[in-house]
Write a protein that holds these residues in place. Structure first.
Motif, PDB file in Angstrom:
ATOM      1  N   LEU A  68       0.830  -1.200   0.000  1.00  0.00           N
ATOM      2  CA  LEU A  68       0.000   0.000   0.000  1.00  0.00           C
ATOM      3  C   LEU A  68       0.871   1.260   0.000  1.00  0.00           C
ATOM      4  O   LEU A  68       0.602   2.219  -0.739  1.00  0.00           O
ATOM      5  CB  LEU A  68      -0.924  -0.005   1.209  1.00  0.00           C
ATOM      6  N   ALA A  69       1.928   1.256   0.819  1.00  0.00           N
ATOM      7  CA  ALA A  69       2.816   2.423   0.846  1.00  0.00           C
ATOM      8  C   ALA A  69       3.475   2.632  -0.509  1.00  0.00           C
ATOM      9  O   ALA A  69       3.613   3.774  -0.983  1.00  0.00           O
ATOM     10  CB  ALA A  69       3.867   2.236   1.942  1.00  0.00           C
ATOM     11  N   GLN A  70       3.882   1.549  -1.156  1.00  0.00           N
ATOM     12  CA  GLN A  70       4.502   1.662  -2.479  1.00  0.00           C
ATOM     13  C   GLN A  70       3.510   2.217  -3.495  1.00  0.00           C
ATOM     14  O   GLN A  70       3.848   3.083  -4.315  1.00  0.00           O
ATOM     15  CB  GLN A  70       5.005   0.295  -2.927  1.00  0.00           C
ATOM     16  N   ALA A  71       2.267   1.735  -3.454  1.00  0.00           N
ATOM     17  CA  ALA A  71       1.259   2.222  -4.390  1.00  0.00           C
ATOM     18  C   ALA A  71       0.941   3.689  -4.139  1.00  0.00           C
ATOM     19  O   ALA A  71       0.729   4.460  -5.088  1.00  0.00           O
ATOM     20  CB  ALA A  71      -0.004   1.373  -4.247  1.00  0.00           C
ATOM     21  N   GLN A  72       0.921   4.089  -2.886  1.00  0.00           N
ATOM     22  CA  GLN A  72       0.658   5.494  -2.592  1.00  0.00           C
ATOM     23  C   GLN A  72       1.783   6.383  -3.086  1.00  0.00           C
ATOM     24  O   GLN A  72       1.553   7.498  -3.593  1.00  0.00           O
ATOM     25  CB  GLN A  72       0.455   5.665  -1.080  1.00  0.00           C
ATOM     26  N   ALA A  73       3.033   5.905  -2.973  1.00  0.00           N
ATOM     27  CA  ALA A  73       4.167   6.684  -3.484  1.00  0.00           C
ATOM     28  C   ALA A  73       4.097   6.802  -5.001  1.00  0.00           C
ATOM     29  O   ALA A  73       4.351   7.878  -5.575  1.00  0.00           O
ATOM     30  CB  ALA A  73       5.480   6.015  -3.064  1.00  0.00           C
ATOM     31  N   ALA A  98       2.835  10.015  -9.906  1.00  0.00           N
ATOM     32  CA  ALA A  98       2.019  10.147 -11.109  1.00  0.00           C
ATOM     33  C   ALA A  98       1.184  11.417 -11.072  1.00  0.00           C
ATOM     34  O   ALA A  98       0.971  12.065 -12.109  1.00  0.00           O
ATOM     35  CB  ALA A  98       1.119   8.923 -11.247  1.00  0.00           C
ATOM     36  N   GLU A  99       0.720  11.814  -9.916  1.00  0.00           N
ATOM     37  CA  GLU A  99      -0.061  13.041  -9.809  1.00  0.00           C
ATOM     38  C   GLU A  99       0.803  14.275 -10.104  1.00  0.00           C
ATOM     39  O   GLU A  99       0.368  15.222 -10.779  1.00  0.00           O
ATOM     40  CB  GLU A  99      -0.690  13.137  -8.410  1.00  0.00           C
ATOM     41  N   ARG A 100       2.052  14.271  -9.611  1.00  0.00           N
ATOM     42  CA  ARG A 100       2.947  15.406  -9.891  1.00  0.00           C
ATOM     43  C   ARG A 100       3.258  15.495 -11.385  1.00  0.00           C
ATOM     44  O   ARG A 100       3.276  16.579 -11.977  1.00  0.00           O
ATOM     45  CB  ARG A 100       4.239  15.253  -9.082  1.00  0.00           C
ATOM     46  N   GLU A 101       3.480  14.336 -12.004  1.00  0.00           N
ATOM     47  CA  GLU A 101       3.781  14.330 -13.438  1.00  0.00           C
ATOM     48  C   GLU A 101       2.587  14.812 -14.246  1.00  0.00           C
ATOM     49  O   GLU A 101       2.733  15.559 -15.219  1.00  0.00           O
ATOM     50  CB  GLU A 101       4.194  12.931 -13.875  1.00  0.00           C
ATOM     51  N   ALA A 102       1.415  14.399 -13.870  1.00  0.00           N
ATOM     52  CA  ALA A 102       0.218  14.837 -14.588  1.00  0.00           C
ATOM     53  C   ALA A 102       0.018  16.330 -14.441  1.00  0.00           C
ATOM     54  O   ALA A 102      -0.347  17.029 -15.410  1.00  0.00           O
ATOM     55  CB  ALA A 102      -0.999  14.076 -14.051  1.00  0.00           C
ATOM     56  N   THR A 118      -1.463   7.358 -16.504  1.00  0.00           N
ATOM     57  CA  THR A 118      -0.561   6.789 -15.495  1.00  0.00           C
ATOM     58  C   THR A 118      -1.028   7.146 -14.085  1.00  0.00           C
ATOM     59  O   THR A 118      -0.955   6.320 -13.162  1.00  0.00           O
ATOM     60  CB  THR A 118       0.861   7.291 -15.734  1.00  0.00           C
ATOM     61  N   ARG A 119      -1.513   8.378 -13.920  1.00  0.00           N
ATOM     62  CA  ARG A 119      -2.026   8.793 -12.607  1.00  0.00           C
ATOM     63  C   ARG A 119      -3.242   7.954 -12.207  1.00  0.00           C
ATOM     64  O   ARG A 119      -3.361   7.520 -11.063  1.00  0.00           O
ATOM     65  CB  ARG A 119      -2.399  10.270 -12.659  1.00  0.00           C
ATOM     66  N   ASP A 120      -4.157   7.712 -13.144  1.00  0.00           N
ATOM     67  CA  ASP A 120      -5.354   6.927 -12.831  1.00  0.00           C
ATOM     68  C   ASP A 120      -5.005   5.480 -12.500  1.00  0.00           C
ATOM     69  O   ASP A 120      -5.607   4.876 -11.603  1.00  0.00           O
ATOM     70  CB  ASP A 120      -6.328   6.974 -14.018  1.00  0.00           C
ATOM     71  N   VAL A 121      -4.039   4.917 -13.222  1.00  0.00           N
ATOM     72  CA  VAL A 121      -3.620   3.549 -12.923  1.00  0.00           C
ATOM     73  C   VAL A 121      -3.013   3.476 -11.534  1.00  0.00           C
ATOM     74  O   VAL A 121      -3.256   2.515 -10.768  1.00  0.00           O
ATOM     75  CB  VAL A 121      -2.628   3.055 -13.985  1.00  0.00           C
ATOM     76  N   ALA A 122      -2.223   4.484 -11.168  1.00  0.00           N
ATOM     77  CA  ALA A 122      -1.619   4.500  -9.842  1.00  0.00           C
ATOM     78  C   ALA A 122      -2.682   4.627  -8.753  1.00  0.00           C
ATOM     79  O   ALA A 122      -2.582   4.013  -7.679  1.00  0.00           O
ATOM     80  CB  ALA A 122      -0.611   5.640  -9.749  1.00  0.00           C
ATOM     81  N   ALA A 123      -3.739   5.423  -9.026  1.00  0.00           N
ATOM     82  CA  ALA A 123      -4.821   5.561  -8.053  1.00  0.00           C
ATOM     83  C   ALA A 123      -5.549   4.230  -7.867  1.00  0.00           C
ATOM     84  O   ALA A 123      -5.900   3.833  -6.738  1.00  0.00           O
ATOM     85  CB  ALA A 123      -5.798   6.643  -8.498  1.00  0.00           C
ATOM     86  N   ALA A 124      -5.768   3.500  -8.970  1.00  0.00           N
ATOM     87  CA  ALA A 124      -6.413   2.189  -8.871  1.00  0.00           C
ATOM     88  C   ALA A 124      -5.533   1.203  -8.114  1.00  0.00           C
ATOM     89  O   ALA A 124      -6.023   0.369  -7.338  1.00  0.00           O
ATOM     90  CB  ALA A 124      -6.730   1.653 -10.260  1.00  0.00           C
ATOM     91  N   ALA A 125      -4.225   1.280  -8.315  1.00  0.00           N
ATOM     92  CA  ALA A 125      -3.307   0.396  -7.602  1.00  0.00           C
ATOM     93  C   ALA A 125      -3.364   0.646  -6.099  1.00  0.00           C
ATOM     94  O   ALA A 125      -3.235  -0.289  -5.294  1.00  0.00           O
ATOM     95  CB  ALA A 125      -1.890   0.576  -8.133  1.00  0.00           C
TER      96      ALA A 125
END
Length: 384
Positions: A109-114, A119-123, A146-153
């Protein structure tokens, strides 16, 4: 031949007087008195008929405790045969494996949040560049995806953490309901598996118990068609008799009736509910239930010894009329009620039914009736 003595005249006169006087003596004694019989004077009343039905006690709620995770039992936390409350811990399974799984889920979970934060900063940066027409729309779309995929992860990782927490919590097996815990089928060190066939223990709620009995559907229909009030309705008060013949001190009620007739037996299952504050009734105990079936209006209770049957099997009673003569009555017997017959036709209130001595009388004879209650009082007084 020896000469026989010739009777003298005085002796001959004495013999003749005795012969003619014998009938006169019999006439002076008169006819025999009317035979005595014992009678019971009947009274009419509304009679509630009951049926004695066999059944067995069942707990109002039963929970078979089984593990929901695999592992080794490290501790039993309850006393066998003692009450437990809902939520009380019963067993503890070795949690080491599930603690490790929980730690791994937290790390994922911590890895996915990072990754989501990156991804949010890049977007955000790509959106600013696109506004200045420095980057292409394709690059911006890729950053948003990429940001949306990271949010789903992150959501998947959170779900994994929740599943790991549930499994870890299930290493402590708790009571699903309040009741009395049975014997333990697992000891410390036993390997248990999720959903195994053998329960670890069974908890039964017995503060209130159920007794299931069967009622003939044909008898129920007969009562309904006869127009009599059917007593076996929901909420009816019922009594219980234990296997030793002693009546249970608490009365119960008819809680429910199965709206279905068994095709093979033709019966309806009735569920009765009894309070059990002292836990005197135990599941599986054999009992007999006295269930009210219906009410007969203006019926008379006739002692069974006052009813006989003719050659065709029809019930009869010998009744003493007001003139103390015997009269035979054909009866319509509804059913038995204890030591009496419930009679609906043939007898009425005030009739005196012979209960003893009818072997020596017949219809039309004159008798001397004696009430049975008076005989009982006389016998009591004689003993005192």
């Amino acid at each position: 031949m020896p000469n026989r003595p010739v009777p003298t005249l005085p002796r001959l006169l004495a013999v003749l007087c005795f012969a003619f006087a014998a009938p006169a003596f019999a006439q002076q004694g008169g006819e025999a008195p009317p035979p005595a019989v014992t009678v019971v004077t009947l009274e009419a009343s509304d009679v509630t008929l009951t049926s004695t039905l066999p059944g067995r006690v069942a707990a109002s709620a039963v929970a078979e405790v089984r593990p929901q995770v695999n592992g080794i039992v490290v501790e039993r936390l309850f006393e066998e045969g003692k009450p437990v409350q809902q939520g009380d811990p019963l067993y503890r399974i070795d949690p080491a494996t599930y603690e490790a799984a929980k730690a791994a889920a937290d790390a994922a979970l911590a890895q996915a949040q990072a990754q989501l934060a990156s991804a949010e900063r890049e977007a955000t940066r790509q959106e600013e560049l696109r506004q200045r027409s420095v980057t292409s729309q394709q690059t911006l779309d890729d950053a948003l995806a990429t940001r949306d995929v990271a949010a789903a992860a992150v959501k998947v990782a959170e779900a994994n953490v929740l599943a790991a927490e549930i499994d870890l919590d299930r290493t402590t097996i708790r009571a699903p309901l309040s009741g009395v815990a049975g014997l333990s089928q697992a000891t410390q060190g036993a390997l248990v598996t999720s959903g195994q066939a053998t329960p670890l223990t069974t908890i039964r709620a017995i503060e209130t118990v159920n007794v299931d009995v069967t009622q003939s559907a044909a008898e129920l229909l007969r009562w309904r068609r006869s127009g009599q009030a059917v007593a076996a309705e929901e909420g009816s008060i019922v009594t219980l008799r234990l296997a030793d013949g002693v009546a249970y001190e608490h009365t119960g009620r008819l809680a429910a009736a199965e709206p279905h007739v068994n095709e093979q037996t033709g019966v309806v299952v009735l569920r009765l509910e009894f309070p059990n504050p002292d836990e005197f009734l135990l599941p599986g105990m054999y009992v007999q239930v006295e269930l009210p079936q219906g009410t007969v209006q203006d019926a008379v209770l006739v002692p069974q010894e006052g009813v006989m049957r003719d050659r065709r099997g029809r019930p009869l009673s010998m009744v003493v009329t007001a003139e103390n003569t015997v009269e035979s009555r054909e009866l319509t017997v509804q059913r038995d009620q204890g030591s009496d017959w419930v009679v609906t036709e043939g007898l009425a209130a005030g009739d005196r039914v012979i209960v003893a001595g009818f072997q020596k009388v017949s219809a039309g004879m004159t008798v001397t009736p004696e009430e049975r209650a008076a005989e009982a009082e006389t016998a009591t007084a004689a003993t005192e």
